[in-house]
Design an enzyme around this catalytic site. Structure first.
Site, PDB file in Angstrom:
ATOM      1  N   CYS A 209      -4.786   2.431  -3.670  1.00 41.38           N
ATOM      2  CA  CYS A 209      -3.574   2.974  -3.032  1.00 41.38           C
ATOM      3  C   CYS A 209      -2.408   1.999  -3.181  1.00 41.38           C
ATOM      4  CB  CYS A 209      -3.793   3.288  -1.555  1.00 41.38           C
ATOM      5  SG  CYS A 209      -4.978   4.598  -1.299  1.00 41.38           S
TER       6      CYS A 209
ATOM      7  N   GLN B 145      -4.657  -5.043   6.801  1.00 39.41           N
ATOM      8  CA  GLN B 145      -5.696  -5.947   6.294  1.00 39.41           C
ATOM      9  C   GLN B 145      -5.734  -7.239   7.106  1.00 39.41           C
ATOM     10  OE1 GLN B 145      -7.961  -5.328   3.930  1.00 39.41           O
ATOM     11  NE2 GLN B 145      -7.135  -3.298   3.518  1.00 39.41           N
TER      12      GLN B 145
ATOM     13  N   LYS C 148     -10.459  -1.008  10.173  1.00 35.05           N
ATOM     14  CA  LYS C 148     -10.484  -2.213   9.331  1.00 35.05           C
ATOM     15  C   LYS C 148     -10.953  -3.429  10.129  1.00 35.05           C
ATOM     16  CE  LYS C 148      -7.599  -0.301   6.041  1.00 35.05           C
ATOM     17  NZ  LYS C 148      -8.071   0.196   4.759  1.00 35.05           N
TER      18      LYS C 148
ATOM     19  N   HIS D  54       0.872  -1.189   0.000  1.00 38.81           N
ATOM     20  CA  HIS D  54       0.000   0.000   0.000  1.00 38.81           C
ATOM     21  C   HIS D  54       0.907   1.237   0.000  1.00 38.81           C
ATOM     22  CE1 HIS D  54      -2.803   2.931   1.844  1.00 38.81           C
ATOM     23  NE2 HIS D  54      -3.777   2.117   1.477  1.00 38.81           N
TER      24      HIS D  54
ATOM     25  N   ASP E 263       3.006  -4.688   8.095  1.00 39.92           N
ATOM     26  CA  ASP E 263       1.802  -3.900   7.864  1.00 39.92           C
ATOM     27  C   ASP E 263       0.615  -4.855   8.001  1.00 39.92           C
ATOM     28  OD1 ASP E 263      -0.421  -2.697   6.840  1.00 39.92           O
ATOM     29  OD2 ASP E 263       0.545  -1.894   5.048  1.00 39.92           O
TER      30      ASP E 263
END
Ligand code: PLP
Length: 424
Positions: free
Chosen positions: A382, A221, A244, A141, A218
């Site tokens: 993104c 998600q 999220k 991202h 990261d």
């Protein structure tokens, strides 16, 4: 939802069924799902961008503002103490959700983006120098690309990109070849928002540690779709966003290993992050407060704990198993649409159906689906570099959550077929 679908999710004797929660009940917990859009029942398939919030989260935030609203950490009075207790209890909830060693290692930020920027600006600026290499991957991202690019310009580190294959698999062997004594940092997604790829994050971390590099994951998600155990992963930093995972916007988390967080200089400065301030010098607060300057998003933090509790009650393993079933069903149903190609079909995948249809622009499709009450995302998500890798400027993306059903996917497929007929 009709009875048959509900039964199907609860278990048919002929095949093992993943779902061990009451889908009907879960759906009724999310008030936003129960509405009409353009005259149709809403089908919400944009969970990768942001998830809906259960009533329990909404009620928790409302109760905080109605009963306890006050500033934290500074007050002697009852409301401030109550707010502080709830705020700090929420930190323990987060600690336990990701199995961090201590609540002092849970830093509240405003989201994944800020968590990554915190590490880039505090850790990397202090401990990396010109010529050092940072590895990311093709499918990151923008928020896990641009902070490192800025460091490239500002302090001369070198950004190295680990490749993926044409299905969106992370190429572990190729990545391993990129590692050297120059590699000082690796920052990789655990689950790609554009492709749905689940990366072999444990192996990525292990290989980086073998050359002495630190690793940031990261988890924006992944957090809502897979079990996260930061100690088992042995990651150095882990970032995620509340919105999220069925929790409020404007709240996020940075986990870090204690010795790293202790050694890092403050990121932002001001109130709460100090011990003593005088014009001859200032001393900084202990973890985690050293990294939390100013009045925090108190309602957001308390709401996040309610969201994580909600997920824990259902069980992330149950969620993952059910979503896998939905993903397989969605992949199969979409493959029946003529001219549709899936962008991202990694061997290990979760929650994301990203696709293109010959002769149909994604944004036209998205608009026509919205007219049929179906919310998907269209665009580059993104993640422009991975779009470039696949030679597309945009995809249509349906991203699933555990409150979605096979009927939602059927509705998506029917709406796509209708839209394609109108557009071609
Ligand atoms: N990383 C990934 C993989 C994402 O999907 C997102 C958001 O879509 C982010 C980072 C940024 O998250 P936020 O906008 O909540 O800071």
């Amino acid at each position: 939802m009709n009875q048959a679908a509900n039964m199907a999710t609860k278990g048919e004797p002929s095949q093992p069924q993943a779902v061990r929660f009451d889908l009907e009940k879960v759906r009724s917990d999310f008030p936003t799902l129960n509405q009409k859009v353009s005259g149709h029942d809403l089908v919400y398939l944009d969970n990768g961008a942001s998830t809906q919030k259960p009533q329990q989260v909404i009620d928790t935030i409302k109760a905080y503002y109605e009963n306890d609203n006050s500033n934290v950490h500074r007050g002697i009075h009852t409301l401030s103490q109550r707010a502080t207790d709830k705020f700090e209890a929420a930190r323990v909830t987060v600690q336990s959700f990701i199995n961090a060693e201590s609540d002092a290692q849970i830093i509240f930020t405003n989201g994944t983006t800020e968590s990554i920027n915190l590490v880039a600006h505090s850790y990397a600026r202090a401990f990396l120098q010109a010529g050092d290499e940072i590895i990311i991957s093709t499918m990151e991202h923008h928020s896990n690309i641009v902070p490192w690019q800025l460091l490239e310009q500002q302090i001369g580190i070198k950004l190295v990109v680990a490749p993926i294959d044409k299905n969106g698999n992370f190429l572990l062997d190729e990545y391993t070849k990129l590692l050297s004594e120059k590699t000082k940092f690796v920052s990789i997604t655990q689950l790609s928002n554009a492709l749905g790829t689940i990366t072999p994050i444990k192996a990525i971390i292990e290989a980086a540690h073998n050359v002495g590099a630190k690793v940031m994951v990261d988890g924006a998600q992944a957090i809502a779709h897979t079990e996260v155990d930061v100690q088992a992963l042995d990651c150095d930093f882990y970032a995620f966003s509340g919105h999220k995972i069925f929790s409020p916007t404007g709240i996020g988390v940075l986990y870090g290993k204690r010795e790293l967080l202790d050694a890092m200089p403050p990121y932002q400065s001001g109130g709460d992050m100090i011990k003593v301030v005088s014009f001859s010098g200032t001393t900084f607060n202990e973890l985690p407060h050293k990294f939390e300057a100013g009045t925090p998003n108190i309602a957001g933090v308390i709401g996040l704990a309610a969201g994580l509790d909600y997920v824990s009650d259902i069980g992330i393993a149950n969620i993952a198993a059910y979503e896998k079933e939905l993903l397989d069903y969605g992949t199969h149903r979409l493959s029946e649409i003529e001219g549709l190609s899936m962008i991202g079909s990694a061997d290990n995948k979760a929650s994301i159906l990203s696709f293109q249809i010959n002769g149909v622009h994604a944004s036209d499709l998205g608009t026509l689906l919205d007219h049929q009450g179906i919310a998907i995302r269209v665009g580059h998500h993104c993640a422009m570099p991975v779009m470039e890798f696949f030679g597309v400027d945009a995809t249509a993306r349906a991203s699933l959550a555990f409150y979605n059903s096979k009927e939602d996917i059927d509705a998506l497929v029917a709406a796509i077929n209708k839209a394609v007929m109108m557009l071609k």
